[in-house]
Write a protein that holds these residues in place. Structure first.
Motif, mmCIF file in Angstrom:
data_model
loop_
_atom_site.group_PDB
_atom_site.id
_atom_site.type_symbol
_atom_site.label_atom_id
_atom_site.label_comp_id
_atom_site.label_asym_id
_atom_site.label_seq_id
_atom_site.Cartn_x
_atom_site.Cartn_y
_atom_site.Cartn_z
ATOM 1 N N ALA A 12 -2.557 13.862 4.514
ATOM 2 C CA ALA A 12 -1.480 12.872 4.491
ATOM 3 C C ALA A 12 -1.226 12.308 5.880
ATOM 4 C CB ALA A 12 -0.203 13.498 3.939
ATOM 5 N N LEU A 13 -1.174 13.176 6.865
ATOM 6 C CA LEU A 13 -0.936 12.719 8.236
ATOM 7 C C LEU A 13 -2.084 11.842 8.728
ATOM 8 C CD1 LEU A 13 0.564 16.021 9.607
ATOM 9 C CD2 LEU A 13 1.764 13.825 9.393
ATOM 10 N N THR A 35 -3.008 1.882 -3.987
ATOM 11 C CA THR A 35 -2.701 3.279 -3.681
ATOM 12 C C THR A 35 -3.814 3.935 -2.873
ATOM 13 O OG1 THR A 35 -3.646 4.072 -5.764
ATOM 14 C CG2 THR A 35 -1.287 3.606 -5.749
ATOM 15 N N ILE A 36 -3.388 4.903 -2.092
ATOM 16 C CA ILE A 36 -4.281 5.774 -1.329
ATOM 17 C C ILE A 36 -3.824 7.173 -1.701
ATOM 18 C CG2 ILE A 36 -5.091 6.421 0.982
ATOM 19 C CD1 ILE A 36 -3.438 3.840 1.873
ATOM 20 N N SER A 37 -4.748 8.113 -1.818
ATOM 21 C CA SER A 37 -4.332 9.467 -2.183
ATOM 22 C C SER A 37 -4.670 10.456 -1.082
ATOM 23 C CB SER A 37 -5.001 9.892 -3.492
ATOM 24 O OG SER A 37 -6.398 9.787 -3.382
ATOM 25 N N ALA A 38 -3.856 11.502 -1.029
ATOM 26 C CA ALA A 38 -4.093 12.628 -0.131
ATOM 27 C C ALA A 38 -3.661 13.883 -0.883
ATOM 28 C CB ALA A 38 -3.301 12.476 1.160
ATOM 29 N N VAL A 42 5.335 17.423 7.176
ATOM 30 C CA VAL A 42 4.688 16.107 7.231
ATOM 31 C C VAL A 42 5.723 15.049 7.619
ATOM 32 C CG1 VAL A 42 3.551 14.294 5.875
ATOM 33 C CG2 VAL A 42 2.843 16.678 5.609
ATOM 34 N N LEU A 43 6.884 15.067 6.955
ATOM 35 C CA LEU A 43 7.915 14.080 7.274
ATOM 36 C C LEU A 43 8.406 14.247 8.714
ATOM 37 C CD1 LEU A 43 9.743 11.752 6.567
ATOM 38 C CD2 LEU A 43 11.315 13.382 5.494
ATOM 39 N N LYS A 63 0.838 -1.193 0.000
ATOM 40 C CA LYS A 63 0.000 0.000 0.000
ATOM 41 C C LYS A 63 0.878 1.249 0.000
ATOM 42 C CE LYS A 63 -2.710 -0.163 3.479
ATOM 43 N NZ LYS A 63 -3.669 -0.075 4.600
ATOM 44 N N ILE A 64 0.629 2.133 -0.974
ATOM 45 C CA ILE A 64 1.420 3.351 -1.111
ATOM 46 C C ILE A 64 0.502 4.563 -1.023
ATOM 47 C CG2 ILE A 64 2.968 4.667 -2.608
ATOM 48 C CD1 ILE A 64 3.806 1.957 -3.853
ATOM 49 N N LEU A 65 0.849 5.473 -0.129
ATOM 50 C CA LEU A 65 0.128 6.733 0.015
ATOM 51 C C LEU A 65 0.798 7.754 -0.891
ATOM 52 C CD1 LEU A 65 -1.897 8.681 1.370
ATOM 53 C CD2 LEU A 65 -0.261 8.904 3.271
ATOM 54 N N VAL A 66 0.015 8.339 -1.806
ATOM 55 C CA VAL A 66 0.502 9.339 -2.757
ATOM 56 C C VAL A 66 -0.046 10.692 -2.330
ATOM 57 C CG1 VAL A 66 0.559 10.052 -5.179
ATOM 58 C CG2 VAL A 66 0.481 7.606 -4.595
#
Length: 131
Positions: A38-39, A29-32, A64-65, A4-7
């Motif tokens: 994103a958080l 995929t998941i999008s934000a 965010v990071l 699963k990848i959050l874009v």
């Protein structure tokens, strides 16, 4: 089970393009579209990888990071920047100071994106196998 990848990008067309590349390669995929979203999705969905734009309004990718790295549950989630910031200083900050797992500059090719995603996910699998 597909990884699963959050874009994350405030440019919807960019998110759609990345999701198309990743989906065709077998990833979920998941999008934000904002730092805040994103958080929220990072903590709720627990993605295997986050692809994160730096330049977003309000909460940018650097912040965010920083928040992810400071959270005990999310801190081991690899984050790669996908950004139009092409200066060497930005890349150095992203990789060396912020400890991002990768740094992809726009524009990028499908192959460049998939190669970097595979590299990061392979490293993650090797790292989790040794613990």
């Amino acid at each position: 089970m597909a990884e699963k990848i959050l874009v994350v990008d405030d440019d919807r067309e960019m998110v759609e393009l990345i999701e198309l590349f990743l989906g065709n390669a077998g990833y979920t995929t998941i999008s934000a579209f904002s730092g805040e979203e994103a958080l929220e999705k990072t903590f709720r969905e627990k993605p295997d990888l986050i692809l994160l734009d730096i330049m977003m309004p309000r909460v940018d990718g650097w912040e965010v990071l920083r928040r992810i790295k400071n959270d005990p549950e999310a801190k081991d989630t690899p984050v790669a920047f996908i950004t139009a910031r092409t200066q060497n200083i930005d890349k150095m900050i992203g990789l060396s100071v912020m400890k991002a797992a990768g740094y992809i500059t726009k524009p990028f090719s499908k192959q460049e994106l998939l190669t970097e995603v595979r590299r990061i996910l392979d490293e993650r699998r090797r790292g989790s196998g040794s613990s």
